[in-house]
Design a protein around this motif. Structure first.
Motif, PDB file in Angstrom:
ATOM      1  N   LEU A  62       0.823  -1.214   0.000  1.00 17.65           N
ATOM      2  CA  LEU A  62       0.000   0.000   0.000  1.00 17.65           C
ATOM      3  C   LEU A  62       0.856   1.263   0.000  1.00 17.65           C
ATOM      4  O   LEU A  62       0.538   2.243  -0.701  1.00 17.65           O
ATOM      5  N   GLN A  63       1.944   1.262   0.771  1.00 15.17           N
ATOM      6  CA  GLN A  63       2.820   2.435   0.796  1.00 15.17           C
ATOM      7  C   GLN A  63       3.531   2.634  -0.543  1.00 15.17           C
ATOM      8  O   GLN A  63       3.702   3.759  -0.993  1.00 15.17           O
ATOM      9  N   ALA A  64       3.934   1.537  -1.169  1.00 17.14           N
ATOM     10  CA  ALA A  64       4.584   1.643  -2.481  1.00 17.14           C
ATOM     11  C   ALA A  64       3.601   2.193  -3.506  1.00 17.14           C
ATOM     12  O   ALA A  64       3.963   3.041  -4.327  1.00 17.14           O
ATOM     13  N   HIS A  65       2.375   1.726  -3.456  1.00 14.26           N
ATOM     14  CA  HIS A  65       1.354   2.219  -4.383  1.00 14.26           C
ATOM     15  C   HIS A  65       1.071   3.697  -4.135  1.00 14.26           C
ATOM     16  O   HIS A  65       0.897   4.478  -5.075  1.00 14.26           O
ATOM     17  N   ARG A  66       1.031   4.090  -2.874  1.00 12.98           N
ATOM     18  CA  ARG A  66       0.762   5.478  -2.522  1.00 12.98           C
ATOM     19  C   ARG A  66       1.885   6.405  -2.992  1.00 12.98           C
ATOM     20  O   ARG A  66       1.644   7.550  -3.375  1.00 12.98           O
ATOM     21  N   CYS A  67       3.125   5.903  -2.979  1.00 13.45           N
ATOM     22  CA  CYS A  67       4.278   6.708  -3.418  1.00 13.45           C
ATOM     23  C   CYS A  67       4.486   6.673  -4.920  1.00 13.45           C
ATOM     24  O   CYS A  67       5.411   7.315  -5.433  1.00 13.45           O
ATOM     25  N   GLY A  68       3.669   5.909  -5.633  1.00 12.00           N
ATOM     26  CA  GLY A  68       3.788   5.840  -7.074  1.00 12.00           C
ATOM     27  C   GLY A  68       4.838   4.856  -7.561  1.00 12.00           C
ATOM     28  O   GLY A  68       5.262   4.904  -8.704  1.00 12.00           O
ATOM     29  N   ILE A  69       5.266   3.961  -6.684  1.00 12.70           N
ATOM     30  CA  ILE A  69       6.252   2.941  -7.033  1.00 12.70           C
ATOM     31  C   ILE A  69       5.499   1.651  -7.332  1.00 12.70           C
ATOM     32  O   ILE A  69       4.516   1.324  -6.669  1.00 12.70           O
ATOM     33  N   ASP A  70       5.976   0.916  -8.329  1.00 16.14           N
ATOM     34  CA  ASP A  70       5.342  -0.350  -8.676  1.00 16.14           C
ATOM     35  C   ASP A  70       5.561  -1.351  -7.531  1.00 16.14           C
ATOM     36  O   ASP A  70       6.704  -1.699  -7.230  1.00 16.14           O
TER      37      ASP A  70
END
Length: 79
Positions: A62-70
């Motif tokens: 979820l944090q990766a998605h929120r930061c725009g990282i795959d």
């Protein structure tokens, strides 16, 4: 998370069965109360650790998605 929890329960039971079998093979006695306690504690330990690891992985995705990282590039190396 449900599949991982089921896997944890099976692994906990398997670990308790192997430990009980090894104890029976070496000492020759089998105490049902000890077997039940061993099974319960191994299942509980496996379930708790599985839940914590699953929660951490969900948080990371979820944090990766929120930061725009795959998330596919972040989660597998951590897992």
């Amino acid at each position: 998370i449900a599949i991982v929890q089921c896997q944890a329960v099976v692994v906990g039971l398997l670990a308790a069965f192997v430990a009980t079998a090894m104890n029976y093979a070496t000492s020759g006695d089998l105490v049902p109360r000890h077997v039940a306690l061993l099974a319960a504690s191994s299942i509980l330990a496996a379930s708790i650790s599985s839940f914590i690891l699953s929660a951490i992985m969900i948080f990371i995705v979820l944090q990766a998605h929120r930061c725009g990282i795959d998330p596919d590039n972040v989660a597998p190396p951590i897992a």
